[in-house]
Design an enzyme around this catalytic site. Structure first.
Site, PDB file in Angstrom:
ATOM      1  N   SER A 190       0.249  -1.597   0.286  1.00 26.46           N
ATOM      2  CA  SER A 190       0.084  -0.031  -0.031  1.00 26.46           C
ATOM      3  C   SER A 190       0.953   0.886   0.419  1.00 26.46           C
ATOM      4  CB  SER A 190      -0.865  -0.001   1.202  1.00 26.46           C
ATOM      5  OG  SER A 190      -1.923   0.999   1.082  1.00 26.46           O
ATOM      6  N   ASN A 191       0.842   2.157   0.080  1.00 22.26           N
ATOM      7  CA  ASN A 191       0.702   3.957   0.441  1.00 22.26           C
ATOM      8  C   ASN A 191       0.790   4.680   1.729  1.00 22.26           C
ATOM      9  OD1 ASN A 191      -1.448   5.530  -1.264  1.00 22.26           O
ATOM     10  ND2 ASN A 191      -0.730   3.969  -2.559  1.00 22.26           N
ATOM     11  N   PRO A 192       0.705   6.106   1.705  1.00 24.53           N
ATOM     12  CA  PRO A 192       1.025   6.400   2.798  1.00 24.53           C
ATOM     13  C   PRO A 192      -0.228   7.548   2.884  1.00 24.53           C
ATOM     14  CG  PRO A 192       2.925   7.192   1.909  1.00 24.53           C
ATOM     15  CD  PRO A 192       2.448   6.353   1.286  1.00 24.53           C
TER      16      PRO A 192
END
Ligand code: C5P
Length: 226
Positions: free
Chosen positions: A21-23
């Site tokens: 995923s990512n922030p």
């Protein structure tokens, strides 16, 4: 108009307890939904996993993976009546594990078992509506944004340099540049994500009015020639 907005990250599970995923927090996409309804439009948010409250008068569809997000976008676009604009503010994971293991993988299995495949590019594949994208960049922001704008057939793209303090993931402010298909761009000063969202919604309204005027003029021209 009907705004269909993607927001937040996607999660691509490789086993029941791990994902890619990512922030992204979804703040920018949610701000666009809020700004759209304030200006009298209808808005649907298709949100990846985020910890945000749904703005009032906004319909929300929660998804987890890019493929679920794509299915929800297609379904929303086909069920909304009237003029639609698709605003892709989500940070969609570009890759997913080919298979999600049913049981937790052992540390030693990871590198041999996990194979990655590309996710669909939702924004590129959608058609039949005005499209607006985002480009979060660390290098060559304007050139990259311009390339994506043309490749994905967008009305414009909102570029932001995520290396700058107060811009991009998780912040309440953003400093963006609106880049058009002809390469022209408009740099906005740093402002709250809600103010950036309002500018984006107004830009969409203005492009929509221009396209309506052009259609009307073309029709008038045709009937005068008949
Ligand atoms: O990841 P990329 O920089 O290409 O993202 C540009 C735009 O395309 C963003 O608006 C993003 O939401 C959208 N996108 C998408 N599906 C993907 C990748 C990106 O809709 N798989």
């Amino acid at each position: 108009m009907n705004f269909i907005i993607t927001a937040g990250p996607t999660r691509e599970y490789l086993d029941p307890v791990r994902f890619l995923s990512n922030p992204s927090t979804g703040k920018m996409g949610f701000a666009i939904a809020r700004a759209a309804v304030r200006r009298g439009h209808r808005a649907v948010i298709i949100a990846g996993p985020v910890a945000l409250k749904t703005p009032s008068r906004v319909k929300r569809i929660d998804v987890v993976s890019a493929r679920e997000m794509f299915a929800a976008v297609k379904h929303s676009l086909s069920s909304e009546k009237g003029e639609c604009v698709f605003v892709a503010a989500a940070a969609v994971a570009d890759w997913r594990p080919m298979k999600c293991a049913r049981r937790k993988l052992k540390k030693t299995q990871m590198s041999s078992v996990v194979k990655l495949v590309r996710n669909p590019d939702i924004l590129k594949q959608v058609s039949g509506c005005m499209k607006v994208g985002f480009a979060a960049e660390t290098d060559n922001m304007l050139a990259e944004a311009h390339r994506k704008c043309r490749e994905k057939g967008l009305a414009f793209i909102v570029a932001n340099d995520v290396t700058r303090h107060g811009c991009g993931f998780g912040t309440d402010t953003n400093c963006v540049c609106l880049v058009r298909p002809d390469g022209s761009c408009q740099m906005l000063k740093m402002m709250s994500k809600l103010s950036v969202a309002t500018r984006i919604v107004r830009e969409i309204e203005s492009l929509y009015r221009t396209s309506q005027d052009t259609t009307l003029k073309r029709r008038r021209g045709r009937s005068e020639n008949d």
